[in-house]
Design an enzyme around this catalytic site. Sequence first.
Site, PDB file in Angstrom:
ATOM      1  N   LYS A  73       1.139  -1.221  -0.506  1.00 51.94           N
ATOM      2  CA  LYS A  73      -0.427  -0.225   0.038  1.00 51.94           C
ATOM      3  C   LYS A  73       0.843   1.013  -0.170  1.00 51.94           C
ATOM      4  CE  LYS A  73      -0.954   0.119   4.887  1.00 51.94           C
ATOM      5  NZ  LYS A  73      -0.620   1.510   5.651  1.00 51.94           N
ATOM      6  N   ASP A  74       2.167   1.169  -0.228  1.00 56.30           N
ATOM      7  CA  ASP A  74       2.933   2.401   0.030  1.00 56.30           C
ATOM      8  C   ASP A  74       3.735   2.588  -0.930  1.00 56.30           C
ATOM      9  OD1 ASP A  74       2.689   2.804   2.799  1.00 56.30           O
ATOM     10  OD2 ASP A  74       3.994   1.252   4.227  1.00 56.30           O
ATOM     11  N   ARG A 110      -6.175   8.965   2.342  1.00 55.16           N
ATOM     12  CA  ARG A 110      -7.834   8.401   2.431  1.00 55.16           C
ATOM     13  C   ARG A 110      -8.717   8.316   3.455  1.00 55.16           C
ATOM     14  NH1 ARG A 110      -9.320   3.428   4.333  1.00 55.16           N
ATOM     15  NH2 ARG A 110      -6.964   2.656   4.531  1.00 55.16           N
ATOM     16  N   ARG A 111      -8.367   7.605   4.787  1.00 55.16           N
ATOM     17  CA  ARG A 111      -8.695   7.848   5.972  1.00 55.16           C
ATOM     18  C   ARG A 111      -9.725   8.687   6.489  1.00 55.16           C
ATOM     19  NH1 ARG A 111      -4.153   3.952   8.417  1.00 55.16           N
ATOM     20  NH2 ARG A 111      -5.146   2.262   7.893  1.00 55.16           N
ATOM     21  N   ARG A 121       1.447  11.134  12.149  1.00 53.20           N
ATOM     22  CA  ARG A 121       2.564  10.688  11.184  1.00 53.20           C
ATOM     23  C   ARG A 121       3.492   9.790  12.186  1.00 53.20           C
ATOM     24  NH1 ARG A 121       2.511  11.152   7.030  1.00 53.20           N
ATOM     25  NH2 ARG A 121       3.225  10.151   6.256  1.00 53.20           N
ATOM     26  N   ARG A 128       2.507   5.998  16.601  1.00 54.02           N
ATOM     27  CA  ARG A 128       1.461   6.133  16.265  1.00 54.02           C
ATOM     28  C   ARG A 128       0.613   5.802  17.577  1.00 54.02           C
ATOM     29  NH1 ARG A 128      -1.236   4.978  10.438  1.00 54.02           N
ATOM     30  NH2 ARG A 128       0.345   3.923  10.963  1.00 54.02           N
ATOM     31  N   CYS A 178       0.558  10.275  -4.494  1.00 54.08           N
ATOM     32  CA  CYS A 178      -0.230  10.256  -2.864  1.00 54.08           C
ATOM     33  C   CYS A 178      -1.065  12.229  -2.163  1.00 54.08           C
ATOM     34  CB  CYS A 178       0.813   9.876  -1.215  1.00 54.08           C
ATOM     35  SG  CYS A 178       1.619  11.841  -1.503  1.00 54.08           S
TER      36      CYS A 178
END
Length: 318
Positions: free
Chosen positions: A95-96, A143-144, A161, A167, A254
């Site tokens: 996904k990155d 996206r979130r 981040r 996190r 992105c």
Amino acid sequence: MTLTLPSPASPLKIGTRGSPLALAQAYETRRRLGAAFDLPEAAFEIVIIKTSGDNQALIAADKPLKELGGKGLFTKEIEEDLLSGAIDIAVHSMKDMPVAQPEGLLLDTYLPREDVRDAFVSPGNSSLADLAAGAVVGTSSLRRRAQLLNRRPDLKVVEFRGNVQTRLKKLGDGVADCTFLAMAGLNRLGMKDVPATAVSVEDMLPAVAQGAIGIERRGDDSATAELLAALHHAETGQRLAAERAFLAALDGSCETPIAALAELDGSTLRLRGEVLRPDGSESIAADETCAVEDGAALGREMAANLLKRAGEGFFDWR
């Protein structure tokens, strides 16, 4: 051609970032290669590479990824070492990964995909619906952020981040009331004590390729290609072909909130896709099926249809 296997005297060098999750993914790759060819751990060398995205000052700044350099922030130095021959393969969270690789590199090996869902993480709430109006949500995902504001415009979303541990510490420090992580990452790290609730894909469509590990190699390294062929999970490859074609045709950067999920049912592939305005004020989505072998074509077609539906002005914010 006789397959040349790595050995303790001449180990295969596996490049990775140094975060706990990145290392877990590299260890999984090593374990699967060792099992496939009956090789000891010493036949592989884990090479930790610090990327621009691992800069602590950037993490502490809590700025959006697009302002820091995009997805390539987490891959540039690793891919440079791969091209130079300092490492033999690179292990990535798919996904990155940008949709295009540097010339000379190929990304065509995928491990079996983990849980694709997002995880809602909060010490005092069990779901998004439980959050009070005006609650603070921490996330670094464009996206979130867009999906959350589309569903709950009353929430306050702040930049968040760092790796999983960073996190979670910020959450514990009260910077936000909740955050979102990937279920795949929590599973791979064995973090069963985290107060996480899986979010249905019907409620929050995941990021393109979420839950998948990809292995990158040099295009002219046929010996390594033979090794990796023993690991490649065809079903994951078929699903990612559709999702990444969708992403590439929409916007491979992105800067646009994009979600997609491909699922297989026998010879049929179902692809769901969503694109949103960053402020969550508008969302357009599609849900279609096709033959598995036509997944990439469907991804491109779905993207083209969503771009038409978005109409003039949808991407003007860019």
